[in-house]
Design a protein around this motif. Structure first.
Motif, PDB file in Angstrom:
ATOM      1  N   GLN A  17       0.807  -1.151   0.042  1.00 16.37           N
ATOM      2  CA  GLN A  17       0.056   0.208   0.072  1.00 16.37           C
ATOM      3  C   GLN A  17       0.852   1.142   0.118  1.00 16.37           C
ATOM      4  OE1 GLN A  17      -2.416   0.528   3.587  1.00 16.37           O
ATOM      5  NE2 GLN A  17      -3.887   1.850   2.231  1.00 16.37           N
ATOM      6  N   VAL A  18       2.018   1.261   0.907  1.00 22.91           N
ATOM      7  CA  VAL A  18       2.737   2.695   1.146  1.00 22.91           C
ATOM      8  C   VAL A  18       3.511   2.630  -0.399  1.00 22.91           C
ATOM      9  CG1 VAL A  18       4.790   3.693   1.838  1.00 22.91           C
ATOM     10  CG2 VAL A  18       3.021   2.348   3.337  1.00 22.91           C
ATOM     11  N   VAL A  19       3.990   1.755  -0.888  1.00 21.62           N
ATOM     12  CA  VAL A  19       4.908   1.801  -2.309  1.00 21.62           C
ATOM     13  C   VAL A  19       3.969   2.087  -3.257  1.00 21.62           C
ATOM     14  CG1 VAL A  19       6.089   0.381  -3.764  1.00 21.62           C
ATOM     15  CG2 VAL A  19       6.650   0.201  -1.544  1.00 21.62           C
ATOM     16  N   SER A  20       2.745   1.462  -3.499  1.00 22.13           N
ATOM     17  CA  SER A  20       1.739   1.763  -4.420  1.00 22.13           C
ATOM     18  C   SER A  20       1.312   3.234  -4.506  1.00 22.13           C
ATOM     19  CB  SER A  20       0.695   0.899  -4.823  1.00 22.13           C
ATOM     20  OG  SER A  20       0.143   0.753  -3.560  1.00 22.13           O
ATOM     21  N   GLU A  97      -7.978   7.483   7.693  1.00 25.36           N
ATOM     22  CA  GLU A  97      -8.099   6.515   8.468  1.00 25.36           C
ATOM     23  C   GLU A  97      -7.055   5.418   8.350  1.00 25.36           C
ATOM     24  OE1 GLU A  97     -11.286   2.933   9.744  1.00 25.36           O
ATOM     25  OE2 GLU A  97     -12.035   4.975   9.480  1.00 25.36           O
ATOM     26  N   GLU A  98      -6.893   5.209   6.852  1.00 25.32           N
ATOM     27  CA  GLU A  98      -5.693   4.215   6.496  1.00 25.32           C
ATOM     28  C   GLU A  98      -4.380   4.746   6.995  1.00 25.32           C
ATOM     29  OE1 GLU A  98      -5.589   4.017   2.130  1.00 25.32           O
ATOM     30  OE2 GLU A  98      -6.280   5.935   2.166  1.00 25.32           O
ATOM     31  N   TRP A  99      -4.089   5.905   7.255  1.00 22.89           N
ATOM     32  CA  TRP A  99      -2.765   6.442   7.768  1.00 22.89           C
ATOM     33  C   TRP A  99      -2.740   6.876   8.972  1.00 22.89           C
ATOM     34  CZ3 TRP A  99       0.454   4.581   4.290  1.00 22.89           C
ATOM     35  CH2 TRP A  99      -0.021   4.705   2.732  1.00 22.89           C
ATOM     36  N   HIS A 100      -3.804   6.453   9.886  1.00 23.02           N
ATOM     37  CA  HIS A 100      -4.113   6.665  11.365  1.00 23.02           C
ATOM     38  C   HIS A 100      -4.413   7.996  11.569  1.00 23.02           C
ATOM     39  CE1 HIS A 100      -2.054   2.623  11.843  1.00 23.02           C
ATOM     40  NE2 HIS A 100      -1.231   3.207  11.220  1.00 23.02           N
ATOM     41  N   VAL A 105       3.119  11.903   4.169  1.00 30.49           N
ATOM     42  CA  VAL A 105       3.984  12.615   3.226  1.00 30.49           C
ATOM     43  C   VAL A 105       4.766  11.322   2.401  1.00 30.49           C
ATOM     44  CG1 VAL A 105       6.059  14.112   3.050  1.00 30.49           C
ATOM     45  CG2 VAL A 105       4.352  14.545   4.932  1.00 30.49           C
ATOM     46  N   PHE A 106       4.688  11.699   1.210  1.00 30.00           N
ATOM     47  CA  PHE A 106       5.608  10.694   0.160  1.00 30.00           C
ATOM     48  C   PHE A 106       6.634  11.707  -0.326  1.00 30.00           C
ATOM     49  CE2 PHE A 106       1.074   9.298  -0.279  1.00 30.00           C
ATOM     50  CZ  PHE A 106       1.268   7.981   0.262  1.00 30.00           C
TER      51      PHE A 106
END
Length: 133
Positions: A17-20, A97-100, A105-106
């Motif tokens: 999820q983080v990479v995509s 919500e998915e990132w708490h 930041v990407f």
């Protein structure tokens, strides 16, 4: 056909999820498939970013166009485009919500620049806990 919005790679779904999300949301390139989704990709703007988007689509099964066009990620809260002086690109999105519920930041660019700035302060551990170095 088009991939689903979730990936089944037999690994850590959070890492996928983080990479995509990073590849899709912190990029200016586009990928077109003139011969259909199973045809050869055509990269618009940056071939390197295009290859990463193609990996997200074909390798992880994430529809990056749908992700980019979702209400959640349509407009970044903040974006610094890539520059050769800064040697990085940064995009920030308001907490979901998915990132708490925090900002996410990407950042991508030269490893010595990106890692030198980010790892030296804090990092987010699995489960959302913020940990000093």
């Amino acid at each position: 056909g088009a991939p689903s919005s979730t990936a089944d790679v037999g690994g850590d779904a959070t890492a996928v999820q983080v990479v995509s999300h990073s590849c899709a949301l912190n990029a200016t390139a586009r990928v077109q498939y003139p011969d259909g989704p199973d045809g050869k990709p055509f990269y618009v703007n940056s071939p390197t970013e295009g290859c990463l988007l193609h990996m997200v689509y074909k390798g992880f099964g994430v529809d990056f166009d749908s992700l980019r066009q979702s209400d959640t990620y349509m407009d970044p809260y903040f974006r610094q485009p890539f520059s050769s002086e800064r040697k990085r690109m940064t995009s920030m999105y308001e907490g979901q919500e998915e990132w708490h519920g925090d900002f996410v930041v990407f950042c991508k660019g030269a490893s010595e620049i990106v890692l030198g700035d980010t790892i030296s302060t804090y990092y987010r551990a699995p489960g959302g806990k913020t940990i000093p170095p």
